[in-house]
Design a protein around this motif. Structure first.
Motif, mmCIF file in Angstrom:
data_model
loop_
_atom_site.group_PDB
_atom_site.id
_atom_site.type_symbol
_atom_site.label_atom_id
_atom_site.label_comp_id
_atom_site.label_asym_id
_atom_site.label_seq_id
_atom_site.Cartn_x
_atom_site.Cartn_y
_atom_site.Cartn_z
ATOM 1 N N SER A 155 0.852 -1.386 -0.045
ATOM 2 C CA SER A 155 -0.099 0.102 -0.106
ATOM 3 C C SER A 155 0.843 1.393 -0.104
ATOM 4 O O SER A 155 0.343 2.337 -0.225
ATOM 5 C CB SER A 155 -0.722 -0.049 1.409
ATOM 6 O OG SER A 155 -1.560 -1.166 1.259
ATOM 7 N N CYS A 156 2.066 1.135 0.457
ATOM 8 C CA CYS A 156 2.891 2.337 0.257
ATOM 9 C C CYS A 156 4.390 1.866 0.040
ATOM 10 O O CYS A 156 5.010 1.097 1.065
ATOM 11 C CB CYS A 156 2.743 3.022 1.702
ATOM 12 S SG CYS A 156 4.142 4.210 1.654
ATOM 13 N N SER A 157 4.906 1.802 -1.023
ATOM 14 C CA SER A 157 6.235 1.489 -1.332
ATOM 15 C C SER A 157 7.287 2.228 -1.185
ATOM 16 O O SER A 157 8.555 1.965 -1.203
ATOM 17 C CB SER A 157 6.271 0.639 -2.676
ATOM 18 O OG SER A 157 5.556 1.519 -3.438
ATOM 19 N N ARG A 158 7.038 3.816 -0.883
ATOM 20 C CA ARG A 158 8.274 4.601 -0.813
ATOM 21 C C ARG A 158 7.665 5.760 0.153
ATOM 22 O O ARG A 158 6.732 6.303 -0.050
ATOM 23 C CB ARG A 158 8.709 5.215 -1.967
ATOM 24 C CG ARG A 158 9.886 6.269 -1.722
ATOM 25 C CD ARG A 158 10.430 6.818 -2.973
ATOM 26 N NE ARG A 158 11.655 5.948 -3.262
ATOM 27 C CZ ARG A 158 11.852 5.601 -4.435
ATOM 28 N NH1 ARG A 158 11.275 5.969 -5.601
ATOM 29 N NH2 ARG A 158 12.982 4.867 -5.013
ATOM 30 N N GLU A 341 10.501 -4.136 -4.182
ATOM 31 C CA GLU A 341 9.893 -4.956 -4.990
ATOM 32 C C GLU A 341 8.372 -4.621 -5.056
ATOM 33 O O GLU A 341 7.563 -5.095 -5.869
ATOM 34 C CB GLU A 341 9.829 -6.302 -4.225
ATOM 35 C CG GLU A 341 9.310 -6.777 -2.934
ATOM 36 C CD GLU A 341 9.945 -5.765 -1.751
ATOM 37 O OE1 GLU A 341 9.552 -5.857 -0.524
ATOM 38 O OE2 GLU A 341 10.928 -5.030 -2.061
ATOM 39 N N HIS A 342 7.819 -3.483 -4.429
ATOM 40 C CA HIS A 342 6.584 -2.964 -4.592
ATOM 41 C C HIS A 342 6.397 -1.814 -5.353
ATOM 42 O O HIS A 342 5.180 -1.427 -5.448
ATOM 43 C CB HIS A 342 5.755 -2.948 -3.197
ATOM 44 C CG HIS A 342 5.562 -4.243 -2.686
ATOM 45 N ND1 HIS A 342 4.604 -4.881 -2.828
ATOM 46 C CD2 HIS A 342 6.145 -4.941 -1.561
ATOM 47 C CE1 HIS A 342 4.550 -6.098 -1.930
ATOM 48 N NE2 HIS A 342 5.546 -5.979 -1.260
ATOM 49 N N LEU A 343 7.528 -1.399 -5.723
ATOM 50 C CA LEU A 343 7.301 0.099 -6.643
ATOM 51 C C LEU A 343 6.796 -0.628 -8.061
ATOM 52 O O LEU A 343 6.960 -2.006 -8.557
ATOM 53 C CB LEU A 343 8.591 0.709 -6.929
ATOM 54 C CG LEU A 343 9.136 1.286 -5.719
ATOM 55 C CD1 LEU A 343 10.662 1.794 -5.898
ATOM 56 C CD2 LEU A 343 8.187 2.490 -5.445
ATOM 57 N N PRO A 344 6.130 0.091 -8.879
ATOM 58 C CA PRO A 344 5.538 -0.192 -10.457
ATOM 59 C C PRO A 344 6.836 -0.736 -11.209
ATOM 60 O O PRO A 344 7.699 -0.044 -10.997
ATOM 61 C CB PRO A 344 5.048 0.924 -10.792
ATOM 62 C CG PRO A 344 4.568 1.986 -9.515
ATOM 63 C CD PRO A 344 5.639 1.388 -8.662
#
Length: 402
Positions: A155-158, A341-344
Motif C-alpha cells: 500500500s506504500c512502497s516509498r 519489490e512493490h514499486l511499479p
C-alpha cells in the motif's frame, strides 16, 4: 458609538477631490489601501450606482475579495499593500488580466495534473526546451529524525519524512504563492498548508505536514485494526476499511494514506515543529477509497491515477526550501523507507515502424518517431523492425504497442 453606525470615510481615489463612500466593513481604518469600485463600475452581479445609504450620499463601494469575485473571503475589505499606488487600476495592481487555461484530462494522463507535466507535454509538442525548476537538496542542520516502518509495503512502497524545527506557523503566505494556488482552484489556508499544495501543483507530488509535537515514536504505514476510528481534517469520523492504509505513530492513527490527514495531528497556528511527509501510494491502494466515504481530495485524485514514484525526495526538498525561505526553521535529514519489490515495474514495449504507419495512416519515419518519443521522456532503443520503448516513472498508461 454604541449604535455601530456605518462609517463615512473620505476616499482618495487619486483625483483632486476625495469621494464620500459609506462603508460598514469591520476592518476599515484610516490610511489603509483597498479596492474601490466607482460609480459606473461593473462587479460580478452588481452595477455600482450613486446611492443614498441611511440618508447619506455614497459615491461607490469599497470592496471585499468576494465582491471582486477573487475568493469567498467576505470578512472585511481586501487590504492591499501599504505601497499600493492610489488611483491605479486594480486589474493591473493584482495582475488580473492574466489568462486561464482549463485542461480537461482523461484519467490515463495523471502526469499532466501539474505544471511540470503540462510543460513537459508542451515542450514535446512545440520543441521549446523544458525548463524544470531546480531543486537542490537542503542540508540537515539538526540530527532529529523519526524512524519509518512500511508495515503494509503493497500500500506504500516509498515514504520520505523530515523534521523541521522552529518554524513560524503564523507567517502569511507570500502574495505570489497565494495568487498562484488560488488561481489554480485551491483555497489558501495557511502558509504551511499552502506550501504543500504549491509543490503538488508545481511538480505533481502530494505532501502532508504533521505537527511533530503531536507524534509519538516511529511513523508506520499500516492497515487498520478492526473497528479503528479516525477523525479527518474535514471533521468526518471514519472507520477505514480493512484494506485502507493508515499513517500512524507508535500510539495512534494519524491520517488516511494518500487521502486526507487527521484532525489531531494537523498543522495549527501554534505549530513550531513539523514532520513533512512525501510518499508513493500505488493507484490500486487508493482507488475508490475516498469516493466510498463520500468525498474526494486533491491527493487521492492524483494517487488513484498515478503519481511519479521517483518524485518523493525531490518534492520534500522543494517544500523544505520554500518553508525555510518564508518562515525559517532548522531541517533534519530526509529519512526514506522503500520496498523496491512493490514499486511499479516499467516493462519495455515494442513499437514496429510499419505497424505505426498502418494504424496511423501516415508514415512518420524512424528519426521522427524516435525524436517524438524521447521528447516525452521515454527511453528508446532501436530494434530490427522499429523500437523498444521503456516508459518513465511518471507514465502509468503505456503497456501496449498502440
Amino acid at each position: 458609538g454604541d449604535d455601530q453606525r456605518d462609517l463615512v470615510p473620505r476616499i482618495d481615489v487619486g483625483e483632486a477631490a476625495p469621494l464620500q463612500i459609506v462603508c460598514g466593513a469591520p476592518n476599515v481604518a484610516a490610511g489603509m489601501r483597498v479596492p474601490c469600485a466607482r460609480v459606473g463600475a461593473t462587479l460580478p452581479g452588481i452595477q455600482i450606482k450613486k446611492a443614498k445609504v441611511r440618508g447619506i450620499e455614497s459615491h461607490g463601494m469599497l470592496c471585499s475579495a468576494r465582491e471582486l469575485g477573487l475568493s469567498e473571503d467576505h470578512a472585511g475589505l481586501l487590504p492591499l499593500a501599504a505601497d499600493a499606488i492610489v488611483g491605479e487600476d486594480i486589474r493591473q495592481h493584482l495582475d488580473l488580466d492574466d489568462r486561464k487555461i482549463t485542461i480537461k484530462l482523461t484519467p490515463n494522463r495523471a502526469d499532466c495534473l501539474s505544471l511540470l507535466g503540462v510543460a513537459r507535454e508542451l515542450s514535446a509538442l512545440t520543441g521549446v526546451p523544458l525548463n524544470v525548476p531546480a531543486t537542490n537538496p537542503v542540508a540537515a542542520v539538526i540530527d532529529d529524525q523519526r524512524a519509518i516502518r512500511l508495515d503494509a509495503p503493497a500500500s506504500c512502497s516509498r515514504y520520505c519524512g523530515r523534521i523541521v524545527r522552529g518554524v513560524n506557523a503564523n507567517v502569511p503566505t507570500p502574495e505570489w504563492m497565494k495568487r498562484r494556488i488560488e488561481r489554480s482552484g485551491i483555497r489558501s489556508i495557511s502558509f504551511l498548508v499552502d506550501v504543500t499544495n504549491y509543490v503538488m501543483l508545481e511538480i505533481g507530488q502530494p505532501l502532508h505536514a504533521f505537527d511533530d509535537a503531536e507524534l509519538a515514536g516511529a511513523i508506520h504505514v499500516r492497515l487498520p485494526t478492526p473497528g479503528e476510528k479516525l477523525l479527518l481534517l474535514n471533521e468526518q469520523t471514519v472507520v477505514p476499511g480493512p484494506d485502507t492504509a493508515l499513517i500512524a505513530d507508535d500510539e495512534k492513527p494519524l491520517a488516511m494514506a494518500g487521502i486526507m490527514g487527521g484532525e489531531h495531528s494537523g498543522i495549527s497556528g501554534s505549530t513550531r515543529d513539523l514532520f513533512l511527509e512525501s510518499a508513493f501510494f500505488p493507484p490500486a491502494a487508493i482507488a475508490g477509497k475516498a469516493r466510498a466515504l463520500g468525498f474526494s481530495s486533491d491527493a487521492s485524485h492524483r494517487y488513484e491515477r498515478g503519481v511519479d514514484f521517483e518524485l518523493q525526495r525531490r518534492a520534500i526538498e522543494r517544500a523544505t526550501q520554500l518553508i525555510l525561505e518564508s518562515c525559517g526553521g532548522r531541517p533534519g535529514p530526509v529519512i526514506e523507507a522503500v520496498a523496491l519489490e512493490h514499486l511499479p515495474q516499467r516493462r519495455p514495449v515494442s513499437l514496429r515502424t510499419a505497424r505505426a504507419a498502418r494504424v496511423l495512416g501516415i508514415t512518420l519515419g524512424d528519426e521522427r518517431i524516435e525524436a517524438m518519443l524521447k521528447s516525452l521522456g521515454l527511453q528508446v532503443e532501436r530494434a530490427a523492425d522499429g523500437f523498444r520503448v521503456t516508459p518513465p516513472s511518471f507514465r502509468f498508461d503505456i503497456e501496449i504497442e498502440e
